[in-house]
Design a protein around this motif. Structure first.
Motif, PDB file in Angstrom:
ATOM      1  N   GLU A  64       0.814  -1.219   0.000  1.00  0.00           N
ATOM      2  CA  GLU A  64       0.000   0.000   0.000  1.00  0.00           C
ATOM      3  C   GLU A  64       0.844   1.264   0.000  1.00  0.00           C
ATOM      4  O   GLU A  64       0.320   2.347  -0.242  1.00  0.00           O
ATOM      5  CB  GLU A  64      -0.964   0.001   1.192  1.00  0.00           C
ATOM      6  N   ASP A  65       2.132   1.130   0.263  1.00  0.00           N
ATOM      7  CA  ASP A  65       3.012   2.301   0.212  1.00  0.00           C
ATOM      8  C   ASP A  65       3.160   2.822  -1.209  1.00  0.00           C
ATOM      9  O   ASP A  65       3.392   4.023  -1.414  1.00  0.00           O
ATOM     10  CB  ASP A  65       4.397   1.949   0.757  1.00  0.00           C
ATOM     11  N   ARG A  66       3.037   1.908  -2.199  1.00  0.00           N
ATOM     12  CA  ARG A  66       3.283   2.317  -3.583  1.00  0.00           C
ATOM     13  C   ARG A  66       2.145   1.935  -4.532  1.00  0.00           C
ATOM     14  O   ARG A  66       2.065   2.468  -5.633  1.00  0.00           O
ATOM     15  CB  ARG A  66       4.580   1.676  -4.079  1.00  0.00           C
ATOM     16  N   PHE A  67       1.283   0.999  -4.109  1.00  0.00           N
ATOM     17  CA  PHE A  67       0.214   0.504  -4.987  1.00  0.00           C
ATOM     18  C   PHE A  67      -1.146   0.885  -4.421  1.00  0.00           C
ATOM     19  O   PHE A  67      -1.340   0.880  -3.201  1.00  0.00           O
ATOM     20  CB  PHE A  67       0.293  -1.027  -5.115  1.00  0.00           C
ATOM     21  N   THR A  68      -2.081   1.155  -5.330  1.00  0.00           N
ATOM     22  CA  THR A  68      -3.439   1.479  -4.925  1.00  0.00           C
ATOM     23  C   THR A  68      -4.417   0.730  -5.814  1.00  0.00           C
ATOM     24  O   THR A  68      -4.363   0.873  -7.040  1.00  0.00           O
ATOM     25  CB  THR A  68      -3.719   2.986  -5.026  1.00  0.00           C
ATOM     26  N   ILE A  69      -5.293  -0.048  -5.197  1.00  0.00           N
ATOM     27  CA  ILE A  69      -6.351  -0.731  -5.945  1.00  0.00           C
ATOM     28  C   ILE A  69      -7.612   0.106  -5.849  1.00  0.00           C
ATOM     29  O   ILE A  69      -7.898   0.699  -4.804  1.00  0.00           O
ATOM     30  CB  ILE A  69      -6.575  -2.163  -5.413  1.00  0.00           C
ATOM     31  N   SER A  70      -8.332   0.178  -6.960  1.00  0.00           N
ATOM     32  CA  SER A  70      -9.577   0.941  -6.955  1.00  0.00           C
ATOM     33  C   SER A  70     -10.568   0.308  -7.915  1.00  0.00           C
ATOM     34  O   SER A  70     -10.197  -0.503  -8.763  1.00  0.00           O
ATOM     35  CB  SER A  70      -9.329   2.407  -7.344  1.00  0.00           C
ATOM     36  N   ARG A  71     -11.835   0.684  -7.761  1.00  0.00           N
ATOM     37  CA  ARG A  71     -12.917   0.161  -8.597  1.00  0.00           C
ATOM     38  C   ARG A  71     -13.641   1.300  -9.282  1.00  0.00           C
ATOM     39  O   ARG A  71     -13.837   2.362  -8.700  1.00  0.00           O
ATOM     40  CB  ARG A  71     -13.932  -0.596  -7.740  1.00  0.00           C
ATOM     41  N   ASP A  72     -14.040   1.064 -10.514  1.00  0.00           N
ATOM     42  CA  ASP A  72     -14.966   1.948 -11.214  1.00  0.00           C
ATOM     43  C   ASP A  72     -16.172   1.096 -11.575  1.00  0.00           C
ATOM     44  O   ASP A  72     -16.166   0.369 -12.569  1.00  0.00           O
ATOM     45  CB  ASP A  72     -14.311   2.539 -12.464  1.00  0.00           C
ATOM     46  N   ASN A  73     -17.188   1.165 -10.748  1.00  0.00           N
ATOM     47  CA  ASN A  73     -18.355   0.308 -10.942  1.00  0.00           C
ATOM     48  C   ASN A  73     -19.073   0.610 -12.255  1.00  0.00           C
ATOM     49  O   ASN A  73     -19.628  -0.287 -12.884  1.00  0.00           O
ATOM     50  CB  ASN A  73     -19.303   0.455  -9.766  1.00  0.00           C
ATOM     51  N   ALA A  74     -19.064   1.853 -12.666  1.00  0.00           N
ATOM     52  CA  ALA A  74     -19.757   2.225 -13.909  1.00  0.00           C
ATOM     53  C   ALA A  74     -19.093   1.602 -15.136  1.00  0.00           C
ATOM     54  O   ALA A  74     -19.768   1.306 -16.131  1.00  0.00           O
ATOM     55  CB  ALA A  74     -19.797   3.738 -14.050  1.00  0.00           C
ATOM     56  N   ARG A  75     -17.791   1.393 -15.062  1.00  0.00           N
ATOM     57  CA  ARG A  75     -17.039   0.810 -16.186  1.00  0.00           C
ATOM     58  C   ARG A  75     -16.754  -0.675 -15.986  1.00  0.00           C
ATOM     59  O   ARG A  75     -16.084  -1.283 -16.824  1.00  0.00           O
ATOM     60  CB  ARG A  75     -15.734   1.566 -16.399  1.00  0.00           C
ATOM     61  N   ASN A  76     -17.217  -1.240 -14.871  1.00  0.00           N
ATOM     62  CA  ASN A  76     -16.960  -2.651 -14.571  1.00  0.00           C
ATOM     63  C   ASN A  76     -15.474  -2.957 -14.627  1.00  0.00           C
ATOM     64  O   ASN A  76     -15.048  -3.993 -15.167  1.00  0.00           O
ATOM     65  CB  ASN A  76     -17.728  -3.565 -15.533  1.00  0.00           C
ATOM     66  N   THR A  77     -14.702  -2.071 -14.061  1.00  0.00           N
ATOM     67  CA  THR A  77     -13.246  -2.152 -14.168  1.00  0.00           C
ATOM     68  C   THR A  77     -12.601  -1.914 -12.807  1.00  0.00           C
ATOM     69  O   THR A  77     -13.071  -1.069 -12.038  1.00  0.00           O
ATOM     70  CB  THR A  77     -12.726  -1.101 -15.173  1.00  0.00           C
ATOM     71  N   ILE A  78     -11.549  -2.679 -12.535  1.00  0.00           N
ATOM     72  CA  ILE A  78     -10.707  -2.362 -11.391  1.00  0.00           C
ATOM     73  C   ILE A  78      -9.340  -1.941 -11.903  1.00  0.00           C
ATOM     74  O   ILE A  78      -8.939  -2.292 -13.017  1.00  0.00           O
ATOM     75  CB  ILE A  78     -10.579  -3.531 -10.381  1.00  0.00           C
ATOM     76  N   TYR A  79      -8.656  -1.188 -11.075  1.00  0.00           N
ATOM     77  CA  TYR A  79      -7.370  -0.639 -11.446  1.00  0.00           C
ATOM     78  C   TYR A  79      -6.326  -0.969 -10.388  1.00  0.00           C
ATOM     79  O   TYR A  79      -6.653  -1.183  -9.222  1.00  0.00           O
ATOM     80  CB  TYR A  79      -7.456   0.890 -11.584  1.00  0.00           C
ATOM     81  N   LEU A  80      -5.089  -0.966 -10.813  1.00  0.00           N
ATOM     82  CA  LEU A  80      -3.969  -1.032  -9.891  1.00  0.00           C
ATOM     83  C   LEU A  80      -3.001   0.080 -10.280  1.00  0.00           C
ATOM     84  O   LEU A  80      -2.345  -0.009 -11.315  1.00  0.00           O
ATOM     85  CB  LEU A  80      -3.271  -2.387  -9.927  1.00  0.00           C
ATOM     86  N   GLN A  81      -2.990   1.122  -9.467  1.00  0.00           N
ATOM     87  CA  GLN A  81      -2.047   2.203  -9.689  1.00  0.00           C
ATOM     88  C   GLN A  81      -0.742   1.833  -9.010  1.00  0.00           C
ATOM     89  O   GLN A  81      -0.735   1.545  -7.805  1.00  0.00           O
ATOM     90  CB  GLN A  81      -2.595   3.515  -9.107  1.00  0.00           C
ATOM     91  N   MET A  82       0.331   1.841  -9.763  1.00  0.00           N
ATOM     92  CA  MET A  82       1.636   1.438  -9.240  1.00  0.00           C
ATOM     93  C   MET A  82       2.597   2.606  -9.396  1.00  0.00           C
ATOM     94  O   MET A  82       2.851   3.065 -10.514  1.00  0.00           O
ATOM     95  CB  MET A  82       2.156   0.211  -9.989  1.00  0.00           C
ATOM     96  N   ASP A  83       3.120   3.081  -8.291  1.00  0.00           N
ATOM     97  CA  ASP A  83       4.038   4.221  -8.280  1.00  0.00           C
ATOM     98  C   ASP A  83       5.394   3.815  -7.732  1.00  0.00           C
ATOM     99  O   ASP A  83       5.521   2.798  -7.041  1.00  0.00           O
ATOM    100  CB  ASP A  83       3.460   5.350  -7.428  1.00  0.00           C
ATOM    101  N   ARG A  84       6.385   4.622  -8.045  1.00  0.00           N
ATOM    102  CA  ARG A  84       7.765   4.391  -7.562  1.00  0.00           C
ATOM    103  C   ARG A  84       8.165   2.938  -7.805  1.00  0.00           C
ATOM    104  O   ARG A  84       8.646   2.249  -6.894  1.00  0.00           O
ATOM    105  CB  ARG A  84       7.876   4.768  -6.092  1.00  0.00           C
ATOM    106  N   LEU A  85       7.989   2.505  -9.021  1.00  0.00           N
ATOM    107  CA  LEU A  85       8.247   1.105  -9.353  1.00  0.00           C
ATOM    108  C   LEU A  85       9.717   0.754  -9.224  1.00  0.00           C
ATOM    109  O   LEU A  85      10.614   1.598  -9.440  1.00  0.00           O
ATOM    110  CB  LEU A  85       7.750   0.804 -10.772  1.00  0.00           C
ATOM    111  N   LYS A  86       9.941  -0.517  -8.873  1.00  0.00           N
ATOM    112  CA  LYS A  86      11.289  -1.040  -8.661  1.00  0.00           C
ATOM    113  C   LYS A  86      11.501  -2.240  -9.588  1.00  0.00           C
ATOM    114  O   LYS A  86      10.526  -2.896  -9.992  1.00  0.00           O
ATOM    115  CB  LYS A  86      11.443  -1.489  -7.209  1.00  0.00           C
TER     116      LYS A  86
END
Length: 118
Positions: A64-86
């Motif tokens: 959770e320090d670098r990744f964020t999971i989220s949902r967009d119910n209207a688009r039937n889509t989930i996301y994984l935002q990945m920052d400061r990748l290693k």
């Protein structure tokens, strides 16, 4: 059976960001749990983050320090935002869906490659 299609992977430099998407073939409000997993070469597949349809989320320790999971119910889509990748984040990332809370049946997407260059 839920069809899942991941996208958003690619090649990025250390410290960069990517956002992965997983589009489901039906309303994700009806899917109890959706998650992101990853599998690096020669290693077991591991959980990165998961999201329940009641809003609760769970992360691999420290993710959770670098990744964020989220949902967009209207688009039937989930996301994984990945920052400061290693470089150690390099893996194939898979989306999965457990539609029924009381069933062990899980659907998987085909995966999307993430490569982080040093």
């Amino acid at each position: 059976q839920v069809q899942l299609v991941e996208s958003g992977g690619g090649l990025v430099q250390t410290g960069g960001s990517l956002r992965l998407s997983c589009a489901a073939s039906e309303s994700i409000l009806n899917i109890y749990r959706m998650g992101w997993y990853r599998q690096a070469g020669g290693k077991q597949r591991e959980l990165v983050a998961s999201s329940l349809n009641d809003g609760r989320v769970n992360y691999k320790d420290g993710a959770e320090d670098r990744f964020t999971i989220s949902r967009d119910n209207a688009r039937n889509t989930i996301y994984l935002q990945m920052d400061r990748l290693k470089p150690e984040d390099t893996a194939v990332y898979y989306c999965n869906a457990r539609k029924d809370r009381y069933s062990d049946y899980i659907d998987w997407g085909q995966g999307t490659q993430v490569t982080v260059s040093s």
